[in-house]
Design a protein around this motif. Structure first.
Motif, short mmCIF file in Angstrom:
data_model
loop_
_atom_site.label_atom_id
_atom_site.label_comp_id
_atom_site.label_asym_id
_atom_site.label_seq_id
_atom_site.Cartn_x
_atom_site.Cartn_y
_atom_site.Cartn_z
N PRO A 199 -2.62 -8.67 -9.05
CA PRO A 199 -3.96 -8.95 -9.57
C PRO A 199 -4.83 -7.68 -9.51
CG PRO A 199 -3.29 -10.61 -7.99
CD PRO A 199 -2.28 -9.53 -7.91
N PRO A 200 -5.51 -7.31 -10.58
CA PRO A 200 -6.32 -6.08 -10.60
C PRO A 200 -7.34 -6.00 -9.47
CG PRO A 200 -6.08 -6.95 -12.82
CD PRO A 200 -5.50 -7.98 -11.90
N VAL A 201 -7.82 -7.15 -9.01
CA VAL A 201 -8.83 -7.13 -7.95
C VAL A 201 -8.30 -6.47 -6.68
CG1 VAL A 201 -8.24 -9.41 -7.01
CG2 VAL A 201 -10.57 -8.53 -6.78
N LEU A 202 -6.99 -6.50 -6.48
CA LEU A 202 -6.44 -5.86 -5.28
C LEU A 202 -6.67 -4.36 -5.30
CD1 LEU A 202 -3.05 -7.70 -4.59
CD2 LEU A 202 -5.33 -8.18 -3.67
N ASN A 240 6.72 -17.84 1.87
CA ASN A 240 6.59 -16.88 0.78
C ASN A 240 6.56 -17.55 -0.59
OD1 ASN A 240 6.43 -14.48 2.33
ND2 ASN A 240 8.63 -14.64 2.75
N ASP A 241 6.31 -18.83 -0.59
CA ASP A 241 6.10 -19.58 -1.83
C ASP A 241 4.59 -19.67 -2.05
OD1 ASP A 241 6.28 -21.14 -4.05
OD2 ASP A 241 6.67 -23.01 -2.95
N PHE A 242 4.02 -18.58 -2.60
CA PHE A 242 2.57 -18.52 -2.76
C PHE A 242 2.22 -18.20 -4.20
CE2 PHE A 242 4.14 -14.54 -0.87
CZ PHE A 242 3.88 -13.65 -1.90
N THR A 243 0.92 -18.28 -4.51
CA THR A 243 0.43 -18.09 -5.87
C THR A 243 -0.41 -16.83 -5.97
OG1 THR A 243 -1.63 -19.30 -5.49
CG2 THR A 243 0.33 -20.60 -6.11
N VAL A 244 -0.79 -16.48 -7.19
CA VAL A 244 -1.69 -15.35 -7.39
C VAL A 244 -3.02 -15.59 -6.70
CG1 VAL A 244 -3.00 -14.06 -9.12
CG2 VAL A 244 -0.61 -14.61 -9.55
N ASP A 245 -3.51 -16.82 -6.75
CA ASP A 245 -4.76 -17.14 -6.07
C ASP A 245 -4.64 -16.93 -4.56
OD1 ASP A 245 -6.07 -17.76 -8.40
OD2 ASP A 245 -5.73 -19.93 -8.25
N ASP A 246 -3.48 -17.28 -4.02
CA ASP A 246 -3.25 -17.04 -2.60
C ASP A 246 -3.31 -15.54 -2.28
OD1 ASP A 246 -2.85 -19.74 -1.93
OD2 ASP A 246 -0.72 -19.63 -2.45
N ILE A 247 -2.67 -14.75 -3.13
CA ILE A 247 -2.64 -13.31 -2.93
C ILE A 247 -4.05 -12.73 -2.96
CG2 ILE A 247 -2.14 -11.17 -4.20
CD1 ILE A 247 0.10 -11.84 -2.40
N ILE A 248 -4.85 -13.22 -3.88
CA ILE A 248 -6.24 -12.73 -3.98
C ILE A 248 -7.02 -13.11 -2.72
CG2 ILE A 248 -8.41 -13.01 -5.23
CD1 ILE A 248 -6.71 -13.29 -7.80
N TYR A 308 -8.85 -10.41 -0.07
CA TYR A 308 -10.25 -10.48 0.37
C TYR A 308 -10.33 -10.66 1.89
CZ TYR A 308 -12.58 -10.64 -4.18
OH TYR A 308 -13.09 -10.31 -5.42
N ALA A 309 -9.51 -11.55 2.42
CA ALA A 309 -9.57 -11.85 3.85
C ALA A 309 -9.18 -10.63 4.69
CB ALA A 309 -8.65 -13.03 4.18
N GLN A 310 -8.15 -9.91 4.27
CA GLN A 310 -7.71 -8.71 5.00
C GLN A 310 -8.82 -7.66 5.00
OE1 GLN A 310 -4.38 -8.73 6.30
NE2 GLN A 310 -5.15 -7.05 7.55
N THR A 311 -9.45 -7.48 3.85
CA THR A 311 -10.52 -6.48 3.73
C THR A 311 -11.71 -6.84 4.60
OG1 THR A 311 -9.82 -6.00 1.46
CG2 THR A 311 -12.05 -5.33 2.09
N GLU A 312 -12.12 -8.10 4.57
CA GLU A 312 -13.27 -8.53 5.37
C GLU A 312 -12.99 -8.45 6.85
OE1 GLU A 312 -16.39 -9.08 4.37
OE2 GLU A 312 -15.54 -8.30 2.50
N ARG A 313 -11.77 -8.74 7.25
CA ARG A 313 -11.43 -8.68 8.68
C ARG A 313 -11.54 -7.25 9.20
NH1 ARG A 313 -8.22 -12.22 11.63
NH2 ARG A 313 -8.88 -13.73 10.04
N VAL A 314 -11.09 -6.30 8.40
CA VAL A 314 -11.21 -4.90 8.82
C VAL A 314 -12.68 -4.52 8.97
CG1 VAL A 314 -10.80 -2.49 8.16
CG2 VAL A 314 -9.02 -4.21 7.77
N LYS A 315 -13.50 -4.93 8.02
CA LYS A 315 -14.93 -4.61 8.09
C LYS A 315 -15.59 -5.24 9.32
CE LYS A 315 -15.61 -4.12 3.07
NZ LYS A 315 -16.28 -4.70 1.89
#
Length: 322
Positions: free
Chosen positions: A244-247, A194-202, A206-213
């Motif tokens: 991050p707003p992109v979420l 759980n030591d992650f960054t904003v870039d990791d979260i972004i 994206y990865a979660q969204t693409e996997r669902v699709k």
């Protein structure tokens, strides 16, 4: 040169339509498949048209054509109504020799167009289905839906809630029981703590969204998802104090048909990613509040694992029988 014509909204195209089109193609040098649309149609016109083109992409004598339905008048008697159709169709398409249909308008339309009507399976005895039946009860008519169309009707089901409440276990179990796909918590594939960054979260969003699709394309009626982007937002704020707003944009890209909120009345099982054991109730309230804020309905999943499985099966069977 014999040219045939089939008209329809194909909302959606189903095996009955396909049989009709192939029946016509066997008797003609060219068959125009005229898909009409309006801006009020319940299924997007470009999507419907893409299904037709994909299904017949290797049939060189089948010509899909898109036409806006701005000329029909349902208040007219059938003869006058099909006369208007014939006027428009005759001005836009080459000479039509045969009209193929399974509908009552066929004879009148063909007569007004100066063509011959060829009826096909008028009583729906060969293929007992209609587009209305597919739209209203897709799972009951699943075998009549072409593979390319099925993802449109797949239900996205989100198992949602805080850590160690059985979401992963139930996603896998339901996918097994219903012979379909599941989407895991993709974050576990991308980060190891759980030591992650904003870039990791972004990246996770994206990865979660693409996997669902991706999984939706091959799912069988249901797609069980271990998590969603709302969950990513919650953990982003908890650990980083920022979302991050992109979420929020990614959240809009995947719609979930059903949410199941998992309660915390299960034993805590620790692992290298779980560190909120003492805050389970607090986190549960956060998860619940996010659904309430969005006015997303949800049943509450409680009890031991066997009880949860039984509850979910009952709910899913009800969805499938609708």
């Amino acid at each position: 040169m014999i040219r045939g014509l089939i008209i329809g909204k194909f909302m959606p195209i189903h095996l009955g339509h396909i049989a009709l089109i192939r029946f016509a193609a066997a008797q003609c040098n060219e068959v125009i498949v005229s898909m009409s649309y309006t801006d009020k149609d319940s299924i997007n016109a470009e999507l419907r048209f893409s299904w037709i083109k994909e299904i017949f992409k290797n049939d060189i004598n089948i010509k899909p054509v898109l036409i806006e339905d701005n000329f029909d008048d349902e208040s007219l008697p059938l003869e006058e109504r099909t006369k208007k159709w014939a006027s428009v169709i005759g001005s836009r398409y080459p000479k039509i020799h045969k009209i193929f249909s399974s509908e009552s308008y066929g004879e009148s339309f063909a007569r007004n167009l100066g063509a011959t009507h060829v009826a096909f399976d008028y009583d729906r005895k060969q293929i007992a289905v209609s587009a209305t039946l597919v739209r209203d009860h897709p799972f009951q008519y699943w075998n009549y839906i072409p593979d390319v169309v099925r993802p449109y009707f797949v239900k996205n089901i989100c198992f949602y809630g805080p850590e160690s409440t059985g979401k992963s276990t139930m996603s896998v179990r339901m996918a097994q029981l219903y012979n379909t796909e599941f989407v895991p918590e993709v974050a576990r594939e991308l980060i190891t703590s759980n030591d992650f960054t904003v870039d990791d979260i972004i990246r996770i969003g994206y990865a979660q969204t693409e996997r669902v699709k991706e999984k939706r394309k091959v799912a069988n009626k249901m797609l069980f998802c271990d998590t969603d982007v709302i969950t990513t937002e919650i953990y982003s704020y908890h650990y980083l104090r920022i979302i991050p707003p992109v979420l929020f944009d990614l959240e809009k890209e995947v719609a979930y048909d059903y949410y199941f909120l998992f309660n915390t009345d299960t034993p805590w099982v620790a692992d290298h990613m779980r560190d909120l054991g003492e805050k389970r109730v607090e986190m549960y309230n956060v998860f619940k509040a996010e659904l309430d804020k969005r006015r997303i309905p949800y049943p509450l999943v409680t009890g031991n694992y066997e009880e949860r499985e039984q509850f979910l099966q009952h709910a899913i069977n009800k969805i499938l029988s609708a």
